[in-house]
Scaffold this active site. Structure first.
Site, mmCIF file in Angstrom:
data_model
loop_
_atom_site.group_PDB
_atom_site.id
_atom_site.type_symbol
_atom_site.label_atom_id
_atom_site.label_comp_id
_atom_site.label_asym_id
_atom_site.label_seq_id
_atom_site.Cartn_x
_atom_site.Cartn_y
_atom_site.Cartn_z
ATOM 1 N N GLY A 38 -8.954 -6.495 9.234
ATOM 2 C CA GLY A 38 -7.849 -5.758 9.821
ATOM 3 C C GLY A 38 -7.476 -6.329 11.178
ATOM 4 O O GLY A 38 -6.690 -7.287 11.276
ATOM 5 N N ARG B 246 -7.777 2.328 -2.626
ATOM 6 C CA ARG B 246 -8.590 2.240 -1.403
ATOM 7 C C ARG B 246 -9.315 3.555 -1.165
ATOM 8 O O ARG B 246 -8.709 4.635 -1.233
ATOM 9 C CB ARG B 246 -7.666 1.925 -0.223
ATOM 10 C CG ARG B 246 -8.360 1.887 1.107
ATOM 11 C CD ARG B 246 -7.514 1.230 2.186
ATOM 12 N NE ARG B 246 -8.219 0.062 2.685
ATOM 13 C CZ ARG B 246 -8.281 -0.297 3.970
ATOM 14 N NH1 ARG B 246 -7.638 0.389 4.887
ATOM 15 N NH2 ARG B 246 -8.965 -1.344 4.344
ATOM 16 N N GLN C 178 0.857 -1.193 0.000
ATOM 17 C CA GLN C 178 0.000 0.000 0.000
ATOM 18 C C GLN C 178 0.890 1.239 0.000
ATOM 19 O O GLN C 178 1.644 1.463 0.951
ATOM 20 C CB GLN C 178 -0.915 0.034 1.232
ATOM 21 C CG GLN C 178 -1.882 1.228 1.166
ATOM 22 C CD GLN C 178 -2.681 1.432 2.441
ATOM 23 O OE1 GLN C 178 -2.103 1.686 3.498
ATOM 24 N NE2 GLN C 178 -3.996 1.347 2.340
ATOM 25 N N TYR D 248 -5.776 10.918 4.076
ATOM 26 C CA TYR D 248 -4.416 11.224 3.642
ATOM 27 C C TYR D 248 -4.434 12.014 2.325
ATOM 28 O O TYR D 248 -5.491 12.442 1.882
ATOM 29 C CB TYR D 248 -3.583 9.930 3.577
ATOM 30 C CG TYR D 248 -3.441 9.334 4.965
ATOM 31 C CD1 TYR D 248 -2.751 10.027 5.969
ATOM 32 C CD2 TYR D 248 -4.038 8.132 5.312
ATOM 33 C CE1 TYR D 248 -2.643 9.519 7.262
ATOM 34 C CE2 TYR D 248 -3.928 7.615 6.609
ATOM 35 C CZ TYR D 248 -3.228 8.320 7.568
ATOM 36 O OH TYR D 248 -3.131 7.830 8.845
#
Ligand SMILES: Cc1cc2nc3c(=O)[nH]c(=O)nc-3n(C[C@H](O)[C@H](O)[C@H](O)COP(=O)(O)O)c2cc1C
Length: 363
Positions: free
Chosen positions: A316, A225, A98, A178
């Site tokens: 996760g 994502r 990622q 982000y």
């Protein structure tokens, strides 16, 4: 009926099951952001996942926002990742990296004094964690328009580096507040140039980044994502449905390898989400494979796949505490409890020392 344990062809990559390991930062790299042997052991332990997606990996020094998060922009980092991907492949796994830019979610004290950057001089909300304690996010420096091609180029180079490092593909971290998410949503992007204003402009950085990554490798090997219902670090939009419909359709038109869509978590729901069922909402707008994430267990995972809302389910926290999660879900065996105090830390405690079923049987 299709379920979590059926195989899936991810654009030419054969996955033995539909259980993905979600990207998770664990801060076990060295102080200068080189992957370590304990990271190799951690990913190898989880190689039975249909697909591993690594923790976020910064594409440049400027992209660096978490102490001891690994990078993929120097030869020593590429060589260290190669050891990890080789070991995961020997263990029978598949691993995507990622790649990420923190944007405004950073603090100068962990970047040699360099201020964080973002679309606009609007600080992230929440606190930033430094070894000295919690501090507020500073006001970021608004990126000049002539700096953006360099950032896009960093993602293209990191994609080439990922390929050289033996990854099976890359995922753009377009979620969770982000850099690309900061540009996309109108609460954090107040620009008046070609990268701000209408959604066609706000989506530009994410689309240019994705296209550059595809050009650097191939559409089959690049996933993206998105978190349409998250408010992380204060990123928000006045019309999330319209914004995310635009980006989902545009990424579909580019033909990305997959979309990983985050459902709202409990905090998001408490705050009041605009889009409740993310995968169900966006699935009809795209023909690319969908990975869904957030709050799934085996029963809910099988249900979302059977309903056709997603092709894979990413787990996760369950993967943090259960290296053999696939086997446990298959056998309906209770899961180990995660210890949140060791989610971020140094070394193997709470990282590579969770028991697997074989240990329990032997004990
Ligand atoms: C310790 C920790 C670190 C995380 N780091 C990342 C990350 O680096 N990149 C990312 O996209 N999501 C990250 N996440 C979010 C997870 O990938 C996932 O979306 C979240 O845990 C919800 O899935 P779950 O309910 O199965 O745990 C992180 C989550 C945790 C708990």
């Amino acid at each position: 009926m299709t379920n979590l344990f059926d195989g899936f062809n991810l654009r030419g990559l054969a996955l033995p099951n539909r259980i993905a390991m979600s990207a998770m930062t664990r801060t076990r790299a060295t102080e200068d952001d080189v992957p370590t042997d304990v990271m190799r052991d951690y990913y190898v332990q989880r190689a039975a996942a249909g697909l591993i997606v690594t923790e976020c990996i910064q594409v440049s020094d400027q992209a660096h926002g978490i102490i001891r998060a690994p990078g993929l922009h120097r030869p020593d980092q590429i060589a260290a990742w190669r050891k990890i991907t080789d070991a995961v492949h020997v263990a029978g796994g598949r691993i995507y990296g990622q790649i990420w830019h923190c944007g405004r979610v950073a603090h100068p004290d962990m970047r040699g004094g360099e201020e964080p950057v973002g679309p606009s001089p609007i600080p992230a909300t929440g606190d930033f964690f430094l070894p000295t304690g919690r501090v507020e996010f500073p006001v970021p420096r608004a990126l000049r328009i002539d700096e953006l091609p360099g950032i896009v180029a960093d993602f293209a180079q990191a994609t080439r580096n990922a390929r050289e490092a033996g990854f099976d593909g890359v995922e753009l971290h377009g979620a969770n507040g982000y850099l690309q998410d900061q540009f996309l949503q109108d609460g954090s992007n107040h620009r008046t140039d070609a990268y701000g204003g209408p959604i066609e402009n706000r989506a530009r950085l994410m689309l240019e980044t994705t296209q550059a990554m595809i050009d650097a490798w191939s559409a089959d090997r690049v996933g993206v994502r998105l978190s349409p219902s998250s408010f992380l670090y204060g990123v928000d939009d006045s019309n999330k449905l319209a914004t995310f419909e635009f980006i989902v359709r545009a990424l579909n038109a580019i033909g990305v390898g997959y979309l990983c869509l985050l459902e709202p978590n409990a905090k998001d729901v408490e705050r009041g989400v605009q889009i409740g069922n993310v995968a169900e909402t966006f699935r009809p707008m795209t023909s690319v494979p969908i990975i869904v994430n957030t709050g799934f267990d085996g029963t809910k995972g099988n249900a979302v796949i059977a309903a056709g809302h997603a092709d894979l389910v990413a787990f996760g926290v369950p993967f943090i505490a259960n290296p053999d999660l696939v086997e446990r879900l298959r056998s309906h065996v209770p899961l180990n409890k995660p210890d949140p105090t060791t989610f971020y830390g140094i070394g193997s405690k709470g990282y590579t020392d969770y028991p697997v079923l074989a240990d329990t049987v032997a004990a």
